[in-house]
Design a protein around this motif. Structure first.
Motif, PDB file in Angstrom:
ATOM      1  N   VAL A  29       0.802  -1.150   0.036  1.00  0.00           N
ATOM      2  CA  VAL A  29      -0.009  -0.079  -0.036  1.00  0.00           C
ATOM      3  C   VAL A  29       1.090   1.241   0.091  1.00  0.00           C
ATOM      4  O   VAL A  29       1.667   1.529   1.042  1.00  0.00           O
ATOM      5  N   GLN A  30       0.761   2.096  -1.080  1.00  0.00           N
ATOM      6  CA  GLN A  30       1.566   3.132  -1.145  1.00  0.00           C
ATOM      7  C   GLN A  30       0.902   4.451  -1.479  1.00  0.00           C
ATOM      8  O   GLN A  30      -0.132   4.206  -2.595  1.00  0.00           O
ATOM      9  N   PHE A  31       1.154   5.528  -0.875  1.00  0.00           N
ATOM     10  CA  PHE A  31       0.711   6.706  -1.224  1.00  0.00           C
ATOM     11  C   PHE A  31       1.468   7.940  -1.698  1.00  0.00           C
ATOM     12  O   PHE A  31       2.618   8.082  -0.915  1.00  0.00           O
ATOM     13  N   SER A  32       1.241   8.645  -2.882  1.00  0.00           N
ATOM     14  CA  SER A  32       2.266   9.484  -3.209  1.00  0.00           C
ATOM     15  C   SER A  32       1.547  10.779  -3.174  1.00  0.00           C
ATOM     16  O   SER A  32       0.679  11.116  -3.877  1.00  0.00           O
ATOM     17  N   GLU A  33       2.226  11.806  -2.782  1.00  0.00           N
ATOM     18  CA  GLU A  33       1.690  13.284  -2.643  1.00  0.00           C
ATOM     19  C   GLU A  33       1.794  14.003  -3.979  1.00  0.00           C
ATOM     20  O   GLU A  33       2.657  14.251  -4.484  1.00  0.00           O
ATOM     21  N   GLU A  34       0.586  14.440  -4.578  1.00  0.00           N
ATOM     22  CA  GLU A  34       0.722  14.862  -6.006  1.00  0.00           C
ATOM     23  C   GLU A  34      -0.071  16.292  -6.245  1.00  0.00           C
ATOM     24  O   GLU A  34      -0.738  16.313  -7.218  1.00  0.00           O
ATOM     25  N   ALA A  35      -0.449  16.925  -5.182  1.00  0.00           N
ATOM     26  CA  ALA A  35      -1.254  18.163  -5.235  1.00  0.00           C
ATOM     27  C   ALA A  35      -1.234  18.967  -6.308  1.00  0.00           C
ATOM     28  O   ALA A  35      -1.906  19.274  -7.256  1.00  0.00           O
ATOM     29  N   ARG A  36       0.186  19.579  -6.198  1.00  0.00           N
ATOM     30  CA  ARG A  36       0.629  20.733  -7.414  1.00  0.00           C
ATOM     31  C   ARG A  36       0.730  20.021  -8.700  1.00  0.00           C
ATOM     32  O   ARG A  36       0.334  20.787  -9.617  1.00  0.00           O
ATOM     33  N   LEU A  37       1.410  18.778  -8.660  1.00  0.00           N
ATOM     34  CA  LEU A  37       1.343  18.289 -10.033  1.00  0.00           C
ATOM     35  C   LEU A  37      -0.111  17.963 -10.695  1.00  0.00           C
ATOM     36  O   LEU A  37      -0.396  17.828 -12.089  1.00  0.00           O
ATOM     37  N   ARG A  38      -1.189  17.900  -9.923  1.00  0.00           N
ATOM     38  CA  ARG A  38      -2.599  17.758 -10.288  1.00  0.00           C
ATOM     39  C   ARG A  38      -3.413  18.862 -10.626  1.00  0.00           C
ATOM     40  O   ARG A  38      -4.646  19.031 -10.817  1.00  0.00           O
ATOM     41  N   GLY A  39      -2.459  20.165 -10.344  1.00  0.00           N
ATOM     42  CA  GLY A  39      -3.155  21.621 -10.266  1.00  0.00           C
ATOM     43  C   GLY A  39      -3.777  22.127  -9.147  1.00  0.00           C
ATOM     44  O   GLY A  39      -4.545  23.198  -9.258  1.00  0.00           O
ATOM     45  N   VAL A  40      -3.628  21.328  -7.923  1.00  0.00           N
ATOM     46  CA  VAL A  40      -4.114  22.120  -6.657  1.00  0.00           C
ATOM     47  C   VAL A  40      -2.925  22.874  -5.803  1.00  0.00           C
ATOM     48  O   VAL A  40      -2.122  22.157  -5.219  1.00  0.00           O
ATOM     49  N   ASP A  41      -3.366  24.024  -5.629  1.00  0.00           N
ATOM     50  CA  ASP A  41      -2.257  24.884  -4.926  1.00  0.00           C
ATOM     51  C   ASP A  41      -2.922  25.480  -3.983  1.00  0.00           C
ATOM     52  O   ASP A  41      -2.453  26.467  -3.105  1.00  0.00           O
ATOM     53  N   PHE A  42      -3.945  24.786  -3.125  1.00  0.00           N
ATOM     54  CA  PHE A  42      -4.524  25.546  -2.184  1.00  0.00           C
ATOM     55  C   PHE A  42      -3.638  25.763  -0.874  1.00  0.00           C
ATOM     56  O   PHE A  42      -2.909  24.857  -0.533  1.00  0.00           O
ATOM     57  N   GLN A  43      -3.755  26.713  -0.352  1.00  0.00           N
ATOM     58  CA  GLN A  43      -2.882  27.046   1.045  1.00  0.00           C
ATOM     59  C   GLN A  43      -3.701  27.632   1.938  1.00  0.00           C
ATOM     60  O   GLN A  43      -4.511  28.749   1.795  1.00  0.00           O
ATOM     61  N   HIS A  44      -3.963  26.999   3.063  1.00  0.00           N
ATOM     62  CA  HIS A  44      -4.805  27.360   4.177  1.00  0.00           C
ATOM     63  C   HIS A  44      -4.116  28.680   4.871  1.00  0.00           C
ATOM     64  O   HIS A  44      -3.373  28.490   5.276  1.00  0.00           O
ATOM     65  N   SER A 418       4.592   3.293   3.980  1.00  0.00           N
ATOM     66  CA  SER A 418       3.393   3.468   2.918  1.00  0.00           C
ATOM     67  C   SER A 418       3.658   4.654   1.927  1.00  0.00           C
ATOM     68  O   SER A 418       2.575   5.203   1.297  1.00  0.00           O
ATOM     69  N   GLY A 419       4.761   5.076   1.481  1.00  0.00           N
ATOM     70  CA  GLY A 419       5.225   5.855   0.918  1.00  0.00           C
ATOM     71  C   GLY A 419       5.442   7.441   1.538  1.00  0.00           C
ATOM     72  O   GLY A 419       4.885   7.657   2.548  1.00  0.00           O
ATOM     73  N   ALA A 420       6.116   8.235   0.613  1.00  0.00           N
ATOM     74  CA  ALA A 420       6.176   9.740   1.007  1.00  0.00           C
ATOM     75  C   ALA A 420       5.159  10.407   1.559  1.00  0.00           C
ATOM     76  O   ALA A 420       5.113  11.327   2.238  1.00  0.00           O
ATOM     77  N   GLY A 421       3.835  10.339   0.609  1.00  0.00           N
ATOM     78  CA  GLY A 421       2.578  10.914   1.110  1.00  0.00           C
ATOM     79  C   GLY A 421       2.237  10.528   2.593  1.00  0.00           C
ATOM     80  O   GLY A 421       1.729  11.526   3.255  1.00  0.00           O
ATOM     81  N   LEU A 422       2.424   9.452   3.237  1.00  0.00           N
ATOM     82  CA  LEU A 422       2.165   9.203   4.428  1.00  0.00           C
ATOM     83  C   LEU A 422       3.393   9.700   5.766  1.00  0.00           C
ATOM     84  O   LEU A 422       3.093   9.706   6.783  1.00  0.00           O
ATOM     85  N   ARG A 423       4.399  10.233   4.897  1.00  0.00           N
ATOM     86  CA  ARG A 423       5.647  10.419   6.125  1.00  0.00           C
ATOM     87  C   ARG A 423       5.592  11.922   6.020  1.00  0.00           C
ATOM     88  O   ARG A 423       6.622  12.491   6.817  1.00  0.00           O
ATOM     89  N   LEU A 424       5.064  12.861   5.712  1.00  0.00           N
ATOM     90  CA  LEU A 424       4.715  14.187   5.645  1.00  0.00           C
ATOM     91  C   LEU A 424       4.193  14.638   7.063  1.00  0.00           C
ATOM     92  O   LEU A 424       3.496  13.869   7.567  1.00  0.00           O
ATOM     93  N   ASN A 458      -3.385   7.090  -4.470  1.00  0.00           N
ATOM     94  CA  ASN A 458      -3.206   5.672  -4.159  1.00  0.00           C
ATOM     95  C   ASN A 458      -2.324   4.968  -5.354  1.00  0.00           C
ATOM     96  O   ASN A 458      -2.972   4.730  -6.268  1.00  0.00           O
ATOM     97  N   ARG A 459      -1.213   4.161  -5.009  1.00  0.00           N
ATOM     98  CA  ARG A 459      -0.234   3.770  -5.777  1.00  0.00           C
ATOM     99  C   ARG A 459       0.008   2.423  -5.575  1.00  0.00           C
ATOM    100  O   ARG A 459       0.899   1.765  -5.582  1.00  0.00           O
ATOM    101  N   SER A 460      -1.125   1.754  -4.855  1.00  0.00           N
ATOM    102  CA  SER A 460      -0.751   0.672  -4.151  1.00  0.00           C
ATOM    103  C   SER A 460      -0.791  -0.591  -5.205  1.00  0.00           C
ATOM    104  O   SER A 460      -1.355  -0.533  -6.258  1.00  0.00           O
ATOM    105  N   ASP A 461       0.182  -1.573  -4.937  1.00  0.00           N
ATOM    106  CA  ASP A 461       0.445  -2.923  -5.608  1.00  0.00           C
ATOM    107  C   ASP A 461      -0.920  -3.669  -5.478  1.00  0.00           C
ATOM    108  O   ASP A 461      -0.534  -4.705  -4.586  1.00  0.00           O
ATOM    109  N   VAL A 462      -1.886  -3.677  -5.886  1.00  0.00           N
ATOM    110  CA  VAL A 462      -2.951  -4.669  -5.549  1.00  0.00           C
ATOM    111  C   VAL A 462      -3.525  -5.427  -6.958  1.00  0.00           C
ATOM    112  O   VAL A 462      -4.695  -5.535  -7.121  1.00  0.00           O
ATOM    113  N   ALA A 463      -2.619  -6.040  -7.531  1.00  0.00           N
ATOM    114  CA  ALA A 463      -2.888  -6.791  -8.815  1.00  0.00           C
ATOM    115  C   ALA A 463      -3.965  -7.702  -8.411  1.00  0.00           C
ATOM    116  O   ALA A 463      -3.707  -8.436  -7.458  1.00  0.00           O
TER     117      ALA A 463
END
Length: 566
Positions: A29-44, A418-424, A458-463
């Protein structure tokens, strides 16, 4: 929100990334953080001040919902603002991002007239006027609630014309549901404490100026707004039995807890007992938190409740209740067995020790690996922005938690595998999930106090593991199908799902039903609509489907075309 010094949080005092687990293999189970790559630049914009006003560290939430009806879930982030100027939202406005179906987003905030009001807190979604377009409501400190009618191409502020301008207390979470089963959506609004900036107390701990505990302020009773069916709402909290139970509310979960066909409510309260309202079928509530066993933690103490969600954790066919809490308090997992009786099993199920080490907010049961059972995501972050100066173990920014439900029935904390997205390491508040790119896997979106919105793909290997995703739309039932119950037979397992009007913390999950198939070819699905109608879908295979009440499911490709309301 008690200011306690605990131990065991991730090291570091600011946002960053925790190290990967040493010696342990990476999880599939792997998660990759991709907000800006996907066009989301929200800043609270937290707008934190030297005065340390309480609202500054509580915001904010987000919503995942298909606002433009193209079959792909969009994103709505609640902004913060300037807590000392709640009239204007020029600082820290809300933002709307529309999805092209492949998980690429464009900022449509100006086009859709998105702004926000007050100092932003939470968001709820539901088609209150039954025109087929999901509408949106935001909660706030200092600005009341705001109801935005979805026209199909923008949001129109209808707060005054609907009567909701009278809702002025500090509101945190909210949710739509058809409590009285008349076919339209009513509204539940959670309130926190009676708090005014000009009368705000200044609090200190060991010579440090800190955010005050809510224990110093009076609780506010919640509100229930009945939809009159003519475009207006009437507040009926006293008549339906809610206002008699004031609490310091932060989170709301709506669902059918006792499987009797109506929508019940669980409210996670901060250092006051949690509330469980059973619906009598006509929209009148009886509060049974104490007798059910969910009012307090395992030690019999009122914890600092901050987030909540429902799931059938142990697969016994009954709804279980979760509640996240403060540092040094576990996240409660109240298992229901027998019907109406709950017991906190957080520690035996493997959640207790891990949750105790972090201060938790949004919570989401979701099937991250499409194996049919629901795993657990918890958003974390402290409320004391100076805690690192007095503790070597506890920090303001904290890593979020992902726990995989194993065949043994226990949860395995796989956060650091589970990937860099979960280690933030950030100060997370709101959390929600949905399949953003149409690949059948659930992605996770979070909002950080004073930080960036994050999209964890979600980049999980669930073949070999696939899923069925159902967009339900009512006809006799409310158009949003909120309250619809799903029983899916997948191989030898019976999976229970529900379209819920509220969960997590101040946030809204994609309302589409997700059914992980594991290695099975399909599922036999029984739909129990809020109207009482039963509908069977035989041997439905992997993919995305639009299901109108009483009609055969129609396969769809997310983002391929707008599906106009009928």
């Amino acid at each position: 929100m008690t200011l306690l010094l605990g131990c065991g949080a991730e090291p570091g005092s600011g946002s960053g990334e925790t190290p990967a687990a040493q010696g342990a293999p990476e999880s599939p189970v792997q998660f990759s953080e991709e907000a800006r790559l996907r066009g989301v630049d929200f800043q609270h914009e937290a707008g934190r001040t030297a005065e340390k006003y309480m609202p500054e560290v509580l915001g904010a939430g987000l919503a995942i919902a298909d606002f433009d009806r193209n079959g792909a879930p969009d994103l709505y982030f609640v902004g913060g603002g300037d807590v000392q100027n709640t009239v204007s939202r020029d600082k820290g406005p809300d933002r709307l991002y529309l999805n092209d179906g492949a998980g690429q987003f464009r900022d449509a905030s100006k086009e859709w007239s998105v702004s926000g009001a007050g100092y932003g807190m939470g968001v709820a979604v539901g088609d209150y006027d039954s025109d087929g377009w999901p509408d949106l409501l935001t909660t706030s400190f200092g600005g009341g609630v705001r109801l935005y009618r979805n026209t199909g191409s923008g949001f129109e502020d209808v707060t005054e014309s609907t009567g909701l301008q009278a809702e002025r207390a500090w509101s945190t979470s909210a949710g739509f549901a058809d409590f009285d089963r008349d076919g339209d959506l009513d509204l539940y609004v959670v309130h926190y404490v009676d708090y005014e900036l000009q009368l705000a107390l200044r609090c200190w701990h060991n010579g440090r100026h800190i955010y005050c505990s809510p224990g110093l302020y009076e609780a506010e009773p919640d509100s229930v707004w009945r939809n009159e069916g003519d475009g207006t709402f009437v507040e009926v909290g006293e008549q339906v039995g809610v206002r008699a139970h004031p609490g310091k509310g932060l989170a709301l979960a709506l669902g059918d807890v006792d499987w009797d066909g109506d929508v019940d409510a669980f409210v996670a309260n901060d250092i006051t007992r949690n509330l469980l309202f059973y619906n009598d079928g006509g929209g009148v509530f009886e509060e049974r938190g104490r007798t059910a066993g969910v009012a307090y933690d395992e030690s019999g103490r009122a914890a600092a409740g901050m987030g909540s969600d429902f799931s059938d954790v142990d697969g016994n066919g009954l709804v279980d209740i979760s509640c996240t809490n403060f540092q040094d308090e576990t996240s409660n997992l109240y298992l229901q067995k027998p019907l109406g009786v709950f017991r906190d099993r957080s520690y035996p199920l493997g959640v207790g020790a891990s949750a105790q080490n972090r201060l938790s907010w949004g919570i989401d049961f979701l099937d991250v690996d499409n194996d049919g059972d629901e795993d657990l995501f918890i958003a974390n972050g402290h409320i004391d922005d100076g805690i690192g100066s007095v503790s070597e173990q506890v920090t303001f920014a904290q890593a979020n938690s992902l726990m995989l439900l194993e065949e043994s029935g226990r949860y395995d904390d796989i956060s650091d595998r589970s990937g860099a997205g979960l280690r933030l390491v950030e100060v997370t508040r709101g959390a929600a999930s949905g399949d953003l790119d149409g690949d059948g896997l659930l992605d996770i979106v979070v909002s950080n106090n004073g930080g960036n919105g994050r999209i964890m793909m979600n980049r999980s290997d669930v073949a070999g593991s696939t899923s069925v995703i159902l967009w339900l739309e009512g006809t006799l039932s409310n158009r949003s199908a909120i309250g619809a119950r799903v029983e899916a037979q997948v191989g030898d397992a019976t999976l229970l799902r529900e379209v819920r009007g509220a969960s997590s913390y101040a946030s809204f999950n994609d309302p589409r039903i997700h059914i992980g198939l594991g290695g099975e070819a399909g599922a036999d699905v029984l739909l129990l609509w809020p109207s009482g109608t039963e509908q069977r879908l035989e041997a439905i295979g992997p993919g995305h489907y639009h299901v109108i009440e009483g009609e055969a499911p129609v396969p769809i490709t997310p983002g391929a075309a707008v599906i106009p309301p009928r």
